[in-house]
Design a protein around this motif. Structure first.
Motif, PDB file in Angstrom:
ATOM      1  N   ILE A 152       0.927  -0.930   0.328  1.00 59.88           N
ATOM      2  CA  ILE A 152      -0.253  -0.557  -0.326  1.00 59.88           C
ATOM      3  C   ILE A 152       0.879   1.238   0.232  1.00 59.88           C
ATOM      4  CG2 ILE A 152      -1.836   1.321   0.847  1.00 59.88           C
ATOM      5  CD1 ILE A 152      -2.907  -1.288   2.217  1.00 59.88           C
ATOM      6  N   TYR A 153       0.650   2.175  -0.685  1.00 62.22           N
ATOM      7  CA  TYR A 153       1.412   3.828  -0.331  1.00 62.22           C
ATOM      8  C   TYR A 153      -0.213   4.577  -0.069  1.00 62.22           C
ATOM      9  CZ  TYR A 153       3.031   7.896  -2.127  1.00 62.22           C
ATOM     10  OH  TYR A 153       3.749   9.307  -2.056  1.00 62.22           O
ATOM     11  N   LEU A 154       0.684   5.005   0.316  1.00 64.31           N
ATOM     12  CA  LEU A 154       0.066   6.911   0.903  1.00 64.31           C
ATOM     13  C   LEU A 154       0.394   8.136   1.090  1.00 64.31           C
ATOM     14  CD1 LEU A 154      -1.551   4.665   3.747  1.00 64.31           C
ATOM     15  CD2 LEU A 154      -2.873   4.922   1.488  1.00 64.31           C
ATOM     16  N   ASP A 155       0.043   8.916   1.259  1.00 60.85           N
ATOM     17  CA  ASP A 155       0.514   9.989   0.381  1.00 60.85           C
ATOM     18  C   ASP A 155       0.513  10.610   2.328  1.00 60.85           C
ATOM     19  OD1 ASP A 155       0.508  10.738  -1.965  1.00 60.85           O
ATOM     20  OD2 ASP A 155      -0.890  12.366  -2.321  1.00 60.85           O
ATOM     21  N   ASP A 156       1.556  11.568   3.001  1.00 58.58           N
ATOM     22  CA  ASP A 156       1.297  11.952   4.030  1.00 58.58           C
ATOM     23  C   ASP A 156       0.075  13.046   4.356  1.00 58.58           C
ATOM     24  OD1 ASP A 156       1.300  14.058   2.257  1.00 58.58           O
ATOM     25  OD2 ASP A 156       4.007  14.183   3.934  1.00 58.58           O
ATOM     26  N   ASP A 157      -0.520  13.260   3.721  1.00 53.06           N
ATOM     27  CA  ASP A 157      -1.600  13.905   4.014  1.00 53.06           C
ATOM     28  C   ASP A 157      -3.223  13.577   4.189  1.00 53.06           C
ATOM     29  OD1 ASP A 157      -1.502  13.954   1.362  1.00 53.06           O
ATOM     30  OD2 ASP A 157      -2.311  16.207   0.962  1.00 53.06           O
ATOM     31  N   ILE A 158      -2.841  12.216   4.938  1.00 56.58           N
ATOM     32  CA  ILE A 158      -4.315  11.036   5.111  1.00 56.58           C
ATOM     33  C   ILE A 158      -4.659  10.831   6.572  1.00 56.58           C
ATOM     34  CG2 ILE A 158      -4.038  10.574   2.148  1.00 56.58           C
ATOM     35  CD1 ILE A 158      -3.708   8.311   5.390  1.00 56.58           C
ATOM     36  N   ILE A 159      -6.154  10.666   6.600  1.00 55.00           N
ATOM     37  CA  ILE A 159      -6.173  10.016   7.710  1.00 55.00           C
ATOM     38  C   ILE A 159      -7.306   8.552   7.428  1.00 55.00           C
ATOM     39  CG2 ILE A 159      -7.336  10.098   9.776  1.00 55.00           C
ATOM     40  CD1 ILE A 159      -5.008  11.583   9.797  1.00 55.00           C
ATOM     41  N   VAL A 160      -6.622   7.486   8.041  1.00 55.02           N
ATOM     42  CA  VAL A 160      -7.329   6.273   8.065  1.00 55.02           C
ATOM     43  C   VAL A 160      -8.623   5.713   9.185  1.00 55.02           C
ATOM     44  CG1 VAL A 160      -7.366   3.934   7.951  1.00 55.02           C
ATOM     45  CG2 VAL A 160      -5.714   5.447   6.558  1.00 55.02           C
ATOM     46  N   LEU A 161      -9.905   6.110   8.268  1.00 54.66           N
ATOM     47  CA  LEU A 161     -11.077   6.118   9.017  1.00 54.66           C
ATOM     48  C   LEU A 161     -11.177   3.990   9.623  1.00 54.66           C
ATOM     49  CD1 LEU A 161     -13.420   9.225   8.795  1.00 54.66           C
ATOM     50  CD2 LEU A 161     -10.977   8.411  10.832  1.00 54.66           C
ATOM     51  N   GLY A 162     -10.759   3.085   8.831  1.00 53.90           N
ATOM     52  CA  GLY A 162     -11.614   2.630   8.911  1.00 53.90           C
ATOM     53  C   GLY A 162      -9.994   1.510   9.149  1.00 53.90           C
ATOM     54  N   ASP A 163     -10.243   0.152   8.534  1.00 52.14           N
ATOM     55  CA  ASP A 163      -9.375  -0.766   8.806  1.00 52.14           C
ATOM     56  C   ASP A 163      -8.766  -0.534   8.179  1.00 52.14           C
ATOM     57  OD1 ASP A 163      -8.082  -3.470   9.774  1.00 52.14           O
ATOM     58  OD2 ASP A 163      -9.433  -4.225  10.776  1.00 52.14           O
ATOM     59  N   ILE A 164      -7.486  -1.241   7.730  1.00 51.08           N
ATOM     60  CA  ILE A 164      -6.570  -0.401   6.737  1.00 51.08           C
ATOM     61  C   ILE A 164      -6.123  -2.434   5.731  1.00 51.08           C
ATOM     62  CG2 ILE A 164      -4.021  -1.761   8.209  1.00 51.08           C
ATOM     63  CD1 ILE A 164      -4.767   1.274   5.570  1.00 51.08           C
ATOM     64  N   GLN A 165      -6.797  -2.727   6.917  1.00 56.98           N
ATOM     65  CA  GLN A 165      -6.315  -4.815   6.472  1.00 56.98           C
ATOM     66  C   GLN A 165      -7.356  -4.870   5.163  1.00 56.98           C
ATOM     67  OE1 GLN A 165      -5.295  -7.757   7.717  1.00 56.98           O
ATOM     68  NE2 GLN A 165      -5.601  -8.671   5.636  1.00 56.98           N
ATOM     69  N   GLU A 166      -8.460  -3.780   5.249  1.00 56.95           N
ATOM     70  CA  GLU A 166      -9.894  -3.890   3.971  1.00 56.95           C
ATOM     71  C   GLU A 166      -9.305  -3.483   3.257  1.00 56.95           C
ATOM     72  OE1 GLU A 166     -14.212  -1.834   3.779  1.00 56.95           O
ATOM     73  OE2 GLU A 166     -13.506  -2.409   5.481  1.00 56.95           O
ATOM     74  N   LYS A 307     -19.568   7.700   6.693  1.00 55.07           N
ATOM     75  CA  LYS A 307     -19.097   6.700   5.269  1.00 55.07           C
ATOM     76  C   LYS A 307     -17.687   6.181   6.088  1.00 55.07           C
ATOM     77  CE  LYS A 307     -23.507   5.962   3.710  1.00 55.07           C
ATOM     78  NZ  LYS A 307     -24.099   5.817   1.896  1.00 55.07           N
ATOM     79  N   ALA A 308     -16.769   7.503   4.966  1.00 53.42           N
ATOM     80  CA  ALA A 308     -15.639   7.242   4.617  1.00 53.42           C
ATOM     81  C   ALA A 308     -14.630   6.447   5.500  1.00 53.42           C
ATOM     82  CB  ALA A 308     -14.700   8.878   4.821  1.00 53.42           C
ATOM     83  N   LYS A 309     -13.622   5.936   5.111  1.00 50.70           N
ATOM     84  CA  LYS A 309     -12.961   5.026   5.794  1.00 50.70           C
ATOM     85  C   LYS A 309     -11.546   6.026   5.372  1.00 50.70           C
ATOM     86  CE  LYS A 309     -15.775   1.599   6.415  1.00 50.70           C
ATOM     87  NZ  LYS A 309     -15.311   0.126   5.241  1.00 50.70           N
ATOM     88  N   LEU A 310     -11.429   6.789   4.797  1.00 48.75           N
ATOM     89  CA  LEU A 310     -10.383   7.429   4.286  1.00 48.75           C
ATOM     90  C   LEU A 310     -10.135   8.554   3.996  1.00 48.75           C
ATOM     91  CD1 LEU A 310      -5.993   6.307   2.924  1.00 48.75           C
ATOM     92  CD2 LEU A 310      -7.374   8.386   1.897  1.00 48.75           C
ATOM     93  N   LEU A 311     -10.227   9.526   4.823  1.00 50.19           N
ATOM     94  CA  LEU A 311      -9.774  11.539   4.574  1.00 50.19           C
ATOM     95  C   LEU A 311      -8.475  11.754   3.959  1.00 50.19           C
ATOM     96  CD1 LEU A 311     -12.041  12.078   7.201  1.00 50.19           C
ATOM     97  CD2 LEU A 311     -12.465  11.534   4.758  1.00 50.19           C
ATOM     98  N   HIS A 312      -8.326  12.275   2.568  1.00 50.12           N
ATOM     99  CA  HIS A 312      -6.918  12.789   2.250  1.00 50.12           C
ATOM    100  C   HIS A 312      -7.477  14.059   1.496  1.00 50.12           C
ATOM    101  CE1 HIS A 312      -3.888  12.186  -1.401  1.00 50.12           C
ATOM    102  NE2 HIS A 312      -3.770  12.646  -0.989  1.00 50.12           N
ATOM    103  N   TRP A 313      -6.212  15.134   2.675  1.00 52.93           N
ATOM    104  CA  TRP A 313      -6.407  16.809   2.000  1.00 52.93           C
ATOM    105  C   TRP A 313      -5.289  16.725   1.235  1.00 52.93           C
ATOM    106  CZ3 TRP A 313      -7.594  14.373   7.015  1.00 52.93           C
ATOM    107  CH2 TRP A 313      -8.316  14.892   7.520  1.00 52.93           C
TER     108      TRP A 313
END
Length: 348
Positions: A152-166, A307-313
């Motif tokens: 998994i690649y993620l930008d730094d300006d994110i917040i994860v609200l769900g289980d990353i396993q999904e 419903k959001a699992k991941l938010l990206h600024w």
């Protein structure tokens, strides 16, 4: 006598061969059932790891910390963080993690050598921040995570609200290299997209006046995707020589100016749009709710946030600066810098 000498010679050879077989068997014994279980257990553990690549730039290190904290706090999965930075920031990010509540996470600090980008980036005075070397780390995933099949690649300006396993379990179709979120898959955000003027087609990122772009045969109305969050199949990536082709288009842009930050707001996205065209699967829309950084005044609908699992600024207005939309939501996951070097920008 000659016959006896020949017979003795044969017996001596047989004796040596027998001894050799016994010695070989001793030195190369099949593991016992206990040893086999140990080996299998180790392999199983490696497969169960979720590798996540995230950058930690010197000026925005707090973003990486908040993202990592949100991921770690919302999963029971075995996550291994590859935290990538330039040489001058590596000690800082390590100390921040080890001296905070994140001290128990599994992580590797990896140095990115910007020399690999020499001659591949076109100078852009409009948005110099977009030319920072770490923006291109995502192009070199096989070099950073050589032992993993899926990353998994993620930008730094994110917040994860769900289980990353999904997110990790996202199905990548055969022959596809990765899974991205398409920019046309959020009808609930269409009003904001139209109001702010967000680009969501290839026309918004590539200069279709150039013959090199026209020859690609990609319709300018094709829906674009956002490469700030994606799941990658590393085997396909290597077999299809993705890094090589990304570098090819970077060099072509240096020569022909095929895209720029003034068109689509980024210089890392266009080559990915070209190289991954028709080679990617889709991420579930709520695993990449984006555009939070496009306007400090535009708030996401509550129905989307619930419903959001991941938010990206993604965009100019980051939540560690001021002003920014939904900064309180981001700040919930932020951990203050124990060294005091990184500070949030807030109104007095």
């Amino acid at each position: 006598m000659a016959f006896l000498r020949t017979l003795n010679h044969i017996l001596l050879v047989l004796l040596v061969l027998t001894f050799s077989v016994i010695w070989y068997s001793t030195m190369n014994t099949v593991p016992t059932s206990k040893e086999s279980k140990v080996s299998f257990s180790v392999a199983e553990t490696e497969e169960d790891v979720i590798p996540i690549v995230i950058c930690a730039a010197a000026g925005r290190m707090g973003a990486a910390i908040a993202a990592i904290n949100s991921i770690n706090s919302n999963t029971a999965a075995n996550v291994l963080f590859y935290i990538v930075g330039l040489k001058n920031s590596l000690l800082h990010i390590r100390k921040w993690i080890e001296d905070s509540q994140l001290g128990n996470i599994n992580f590797k600090v990896v140095e990115f050598n910007p020399m690999v980008l020499k001659g591949k980036i076109r100078p852009d005075v409009a948005y110099p921040d977009l030319l920072q070397p770490l923006n291109f780390v995502r192009f070199y995933l096989p070099l950073l995570t050589p032992e993993h099949e899926k990353v998994i690649y993620l930008d730094d300006d994110i917040i994860v609200l769900g289980d990353i396993q999904e997110l990790y379990n996202t199905k990548i179709s055969r022959g596809h290299v990765a899974a991205f979120a398409e920019d046309c898959n959020l009808p609930s955000l269409q009003d904001m997209i139209n109001k702010v003027g967000i680009q969501n087609t290839y026309m918004g990122f590539l200069d279709y006046r150039k013959s090199t772009i026209k020859k690609l045969g990609i319709s300018p109305s094709t829906c674009s995707f956002n490469p700030g969050v994606f799941v990658a199949n590393m085997t396909e990536w290597r077999q299809q020589h993705i890094t090589k082709y990304l570098e090819k288009w970077m060099k072509k842009n240096v020569e022909e100016n095929l895209y720029s930050s003034t068109i689509g707001g980024g210089v890392a996205t266009p080559p990915m749009l070209i190289v991954f065209h028709e080679k990617y699967s889709a991420i579930t829309p709520y695993w990449h709710i984006r555009y939070l950084g496009w306007s400090p005044d535009e708030q996401l609908p509550k129905s989307v946030l619930q419903k959001a699992k991941l938010l990206h600024w993604n965009g100019r207005y980051k939540p560690w600066h001021y002003p920014s939309a939904h900064s309180k939501l981001w700040e919930k996951w932020y951990i203050p810098d124990p060294t005091g070097k990184f500070k949030l920008l807030r109104p007095k």
